[in-house]
Design a protein around this motif. Structure first.
Motif, PDB file in Angstrom:
ATOM      1  N   GLU A  61      38.572  35.295  29.390  1.00 38.67           N
ATOM      2  CA  GLU A  61      38.637  34.012  30.099  1.00 38.67           C
ATOM      3  C   GLU A  61      39.276  34.138  31.482  1.00 38.67           C
ATOM      4  O   GLU A  61      38.801  33.553  32.453  1.00 38.67           O
ATOM      5  N   GLU A  62      40.349  34.905  31.605  1.00 32.86           N
ATOM      6  CA  GLU A  62      41.024  35.072  32.896  1.00 32.86           C
ATOM      7  C   GLU A  62      40.086  35.710  33.919  1.00 32.86           C
ATOM      8  O   GLU A  62      40.085  35.331  35.088  1.00 32.86           O
ATOM      9  N   GLN A  63      39.275  36.675  33.473  1.00 32.91           N
ATOM     10  CA  GLN A  63      38.288  37.297  34.375  1.00 32.91           C
ATOM     11  C   GLN A  63      37.269  36.267  34.851  1.00 32.91           C
ATOM     12  O   GLN A  63      36.918  36.228  36.021  1.00 32.91           O
ATOM     13  N   ARG A  64      36.780  35.424  33.929  1.00 33.13           N
ATOM     14  CA  ARG A  64      35.789  34.406  34.294  1.00 33.13           C
ATOM     15  C   ARG A  64      36.367  33.429  35.315  1.00 33.13           C
ATOM     16  O   ARG A  64      35.711  33.072  36.287  1.00 33.13           O
ATOM     17  N   ARG A  65      37.590  33.002  35.074  1.00 34.31           N
ATOM     18  CA  ARG A  65      38.225  32.025  35.960  1.00 34.31           C
ATOM     19  C   ARG A  65      38.411  32.612  37.363  1.00 34.31           C
ATOM     20  O   ARG A  65      38.094  31.977  38.365  1.00 34.31           O
ATOM     21  N   ALA A  66      38.927  33.832  37.435  1.00 30.67           N
ATOM     22  CA  ALA A  66      39.135  34.474  38.742  1.00 30.67           C
ATOM     23  C   ALA A  66      37.805  34.740  39.436  1.00 30.67           C
ATOM     24  O   ALA A  66      37.679  34.542  40.648  1.00 30.67           O
ATOM     25  N   ALA A  67      36.804  35.157  38.672  1.00 24.70           N
ATOM     26  CA  ALA A  67      35.499  35.467  39.262  1.00 24.70           C
ATOM     27  C   ALA A  67      34.847  34.229  39.847  1.00 24.70           C
ATOM     28  O   ALA A  67      34.172  34.311  40.887  1.00 24.70           O
ATOM     29  N   LEU A 106      28.192  37.323  38.479  1.00 25.36           N
ATOM     30  CA  LEU A 106      27.899  38.143  37.302  1.00 25.36           C
ATOM     31  C   LEU A 106      29.154  38.416  36.484  1.00 25.36           C
ATOM     32  O   LEU A 106      29.094  38.490  35.255  1.00 25.36           O
ATOM     33  N   ARG A 107      30.294  38.549  37.166  1.00 28.51           N
ATOM     34  CA  ARG A 107      31.559  38.758  36.446  1.00 28.51           C
ATOM     35  C   ARG A 107      31.957  37.539  35.627  1.00 28.51           C
ATOM     36  O   ARG A 107      32.752  37.645  34.705  1.00 28.51           O
ATOM     37  N   MET A 108      31.398  36.385  35.950  1.00 27.68           N
ATOM     38  CA  MET A 108      31.722  35.178  35.194  1.00 27.68           C
ATOM     39  C   MET A 108      31.172  35.223  33.773  1.00 27.68           C
ATOM     40  O   MET A 108      31.534  34.401  32.940  1.00 27.68           O
ATOM     41  N   ARG A 109      30.348  36.197  33.459  1.00 23.58           N
ATOM     42  CA  ARG A 109      29.833  36.370  32.103  1.00 23.58           C
ATOM     43  C   ARG A 109      30.788  37.161  31.226  1.00 23.58           C
ATOM     44  O   ARG A 109      30.493  37.421  30.071  1.00 23.58           O
ATOM     45  N   GLY A 119      33.374  45.942  29.465  1.00 15.35           N
ATOM     46  CA  GLY A 119      32.083  45.796  30.109  1.00 15.35           C
ATOM     47  C   GLY A 119      32.223  46.084  31.594  1.00 15.35           C
ATOM     48  O   GLY A 119      33.320  46.084  32.148  1.00 15.35           O
ATOM     49  N   TRP A 120      31.096  46.307  32.276  1.00 15.54           N
ATOM     50  CA  TRP A 120      31.174  46.646  33.699  1.00 15.54           C
ATOM     51  C   TRP A 120      31.768  45.507  34.506  1.00 15.54           C
ATOM     52  O   TRP A 120      32.364  45.734  35.544  1.00 15.54           O
ATOM     53  N   GLY A 121      31.636  44.272  34.057  1.00 12.82           N
ATOM     54  CA  GLY A 121      32.204  43.146  34.774  1.00 12.82           C
ATOM     55  C   GLY A 121      33.698  42.995  34.575  1.00 12.82           C
ATOM     56  O   GLY A 121      34.354  42.242  35.288  1.00 12.82           O
ATOM     57  N   ASP A 122      34.252  43.685  33.585  1.00 10.75           N
ATOM     58  CA  ASP A 122      35.683  43.595  33.299  1.00 10.75           C
ATOM     59  C   ASP A 122      36.485  44.762  33.858  1.00 10.75           C
ATOM     60  O   ASP A 122      37.687  44.826  33.664  1.00 10.75           O
TER      61      ASP A 122
END
Length: 193
Positions: A31-37, A24-27, A167-170
């Motif tokens: 970009e760095e958050q998506r890659r790490a997630a 879900l964090r990949m959304r 956002g909650w994913g960030d």
């Protein structure tokens, strides 16, 4: 995974839930958050599969080298990413630990799946256990809220540099909690080696 079946299922649930949250964090818009997630989701689901009790599912012998190859590729990706961002070194250690567990399981005698028994604590297992135990303790301490004055009403959404609230994913504390749960899972897996 050896030991009580209920503990193994709890580890499976923890790792699968962590992997799902990381998907879900990949959304994220960052970009760095998506890659790490993405890497963390792979780790979470990989650990969940490895933790399934042997009485329920024993992977075929060819699965362990496949796991080692997948996590080896993830380790190379983490190594490449660590050139620019040193926090990827933790991902490198985590994926390296998954390669180590996979290789150890592939080398185990056919009847010894999920028994991990052996002659004492190998040096690498001990070093990884110390690293992940320290990581869990440090990350857990960072999640404990600092006592101090209550933040202003507008500061709770922690706006990102563009002025929009995160956002909650960030949220960094949720990402830390995700990494903490995977660290706990890794400690549990290494204790069984």
């Amino acid at each position: 995974m050896p030991g009580p079946v209920s503990a193994a299922w709890l580890l499976v649930a923890l790792c699968a839930a962590t992997g799902t949250y990381c998907l879900l964090r990949m959304r994220s818009g960052v970009e760095e958050q998506r890659r790490a997630a993405g890497g963390e989701a792979l780790m979470g689901f990989g650990m969940a599969v490895m933790a399934v009790p042997a009485a329920v599912f024993t992977p075929p012998r060819w699965a362990w080298p496949l796991y080692a190859a997948v996590f080896g590729a993830a380790a190379l990706r983490a190594l490449w990413a660590a050139r620019a961002a040193p926090h990827h070194l933790h991902h490198l250690v985590g994926t390296g630990a998954m390669v180590y567990v996979s290789v150890a399981m592939a080398a185990a005698p056919p009847g010894a799946h999920h028994t991990h028994g052996g002659s004492g604590l190998p040096l690498l297992t001990g070093a990884l256990l110390l690293y992940f135990t320290g990581y869990v303790l440090l990350t857990g301490a960072r999640l404990v809220p600092a006592t101090g004055p209550e933040p202003a009403a507008g500061a709770r959404g922690r706006p990102e540099p563009g002025g929009r609230p995160l956002g909650w994913g960030d949220r960094p504390e949720l990402a830390r909690a995700c990494r903490l749960s995977m660290g706990i899972g890794m400690v549990a897996m290494l204790l069984t080696m």
